[in-house]
Design an enzyme around this catalytic site. Structure first.
Site, mmCIF file in Angstrom:
data_model
loop_
_atom_site.group_PDB
_atom_site.id
_atom_site.type_symbol
_atom_site.label_atom_id
_atom_site.label_comp_id
_atom_site.label_asym_id
_atom_site.label_seq_id
_atom_site.Cartn_x
_atom_site.Cartn_y
_atom_site.Cartn_z
ATOM 1 N N HIS A 95 0.837 -1.211 0.000
ATOM 2 C CA HIS A 95 0.000 0.000 0.000
ATOM 3 C C HIS A 95 0.867 1.254 0.000
ATOM 4 C CE1 HIS A 95 -3.263 2.763 1.180
ATOM 5 N NE2 HIS A 95 -2.346 3.303 1.974
ATOM 6 N N GLU A 96 1.876 1.295 0.878
ATOM 7 C CA GLU A 96 2.742 2.471 0.936
ATOM 8 C C GLU A 96 3.517 2.653 -0.370
ATOM 9 O OE1 GLU A 96 2.231 4.570 3.106
ATOM 10 O OE2 GLU A 96 1.056 3.290 4.440
ATOM 11 N N HIS A 99 1.627 4.485 -2.983
ATOM 12 C CA HIS A 99 1.767 5.948 -2.991
ATOM 13 C C HIS A 99 3.004 6.371 -3.788
ATOM 14 C CE1 HIS A 99 -1.538 6.661 -0.350
ATOM 15 N NE2 HIS A 99 -0.996 6.027 0.683
ATOM 16 N N HIS A 103 3.082 8.774 -7.021
ATOM 17 C CA HIS A 103 3.996 9.907 -7.147
ATOM 18 C C HIS A 103 4.758 9.845 -8.461
ATOM 19 C CE1 HIS A 103 7.384 12.489 -5.155
ATOM 20 N NE2 HIS A 103 6.644 13.169 -5.994
#
Length: 224
Positions: A95-96, A99, A103
């Site tokens: 999940h992280e 991100h 980006h």
């Protein structure tokens, strides 16, 4: 009084969701990946699979303190994720990294949220003061006393609403990648989805609380 009632209700809901999330994470932390990959391994692999070479994987203390920092280009994984080879750790790490992929691809809601950060930090520092001052002088100058607080709270509410698609999309990217690579099996994929679903509910509760509080302030101003 209405403001405090809304705040209390949202606080209770948020606390319950947090408790369930902690329970889910604890439960799925006992389910080991057949590959033996740790959260850090999963993060590095997902970044590599997406051709992202400028993001590092770091370790941060705490429980469920995982986050991606777009300024330092670091995916920070918590104590229970970094070295764990569980499906819960894999889901959080992916999940992280979702991100980080956002980006790298210029995902527009993430860009919007990043631009709002300075304004949100400013609003969070002053909104409580603005509410107290507004309540103190509303009798003298009328509803206009609450306008600064409404504007400041509107900024934080907008941030909460933009955060929702950012978090949901990161989870969708994580689940799709975990399934594609086979890191999550048919048995463990539903567990990864469940863990990330409850993590998303924390953001839903936050956004709901912000919206309800803003609507209450607007309604109170109109009544006055």
């Amino acid at each position: 009084m209405g403001f405090y009632v809304i705040s209390a209700i949202i606080m209770v809901i948020s606390t319950l969701i947090s408790k369930v999330l902690e329970s889910k994470f604890s439960k799925y932390s006992q389910v080991r990946l057949s590959s033996g990959l740790t959260g850090a391994d999963v993060a590095r692999k997902m970044l590599a699979d997406h051709g992202i070479t400028n993001v590092q994987v770091g370790h941060i203390s705490g429980q469920l303190t995982d986050h991606y920092n777009p300024e330092t280009h670091i995916v920070n994984l918590s104590d229970g994720v970094y070295a764990s080879n569980s499906i819960a750790a894999a889901a959080v790490a992916a999940h992280e990294c979702g991100h980080a992929v956002q980006h790298a691809k210029g995902y527009s809601p993430l860009r919007m949220r990043s631009r709002l950060v300075p304004a949100v930090n400013f609003a969070n520092k002053l909104v409580s003061i603005a509410l107290v001052v507004g309540a103190a002088v509303v009798g003298a100058i009328g509803p206009v006393a609450f306008y600064p607080a409404i504007v400041l709270f509107g900024i934080t509410t907008l941030f909460s609403l933009i955060t929702l698609p950012v978090e949901i999309n990161a989870s969708q990217r994580a689940i799709a990648w975990l399934q594609k690579t086979g890191i999550a099996s048919n048995a463990t994929l539903p567990q990864a989805k469940d863990a990330l679903k409850w993590a998303a509910f924390t953001y839903v509760a936050s956004a709901l609380g912000s919206v309800l509080t803003l609507l209450y302030l607007l309604a109170a101003t109109r009544r006055r």
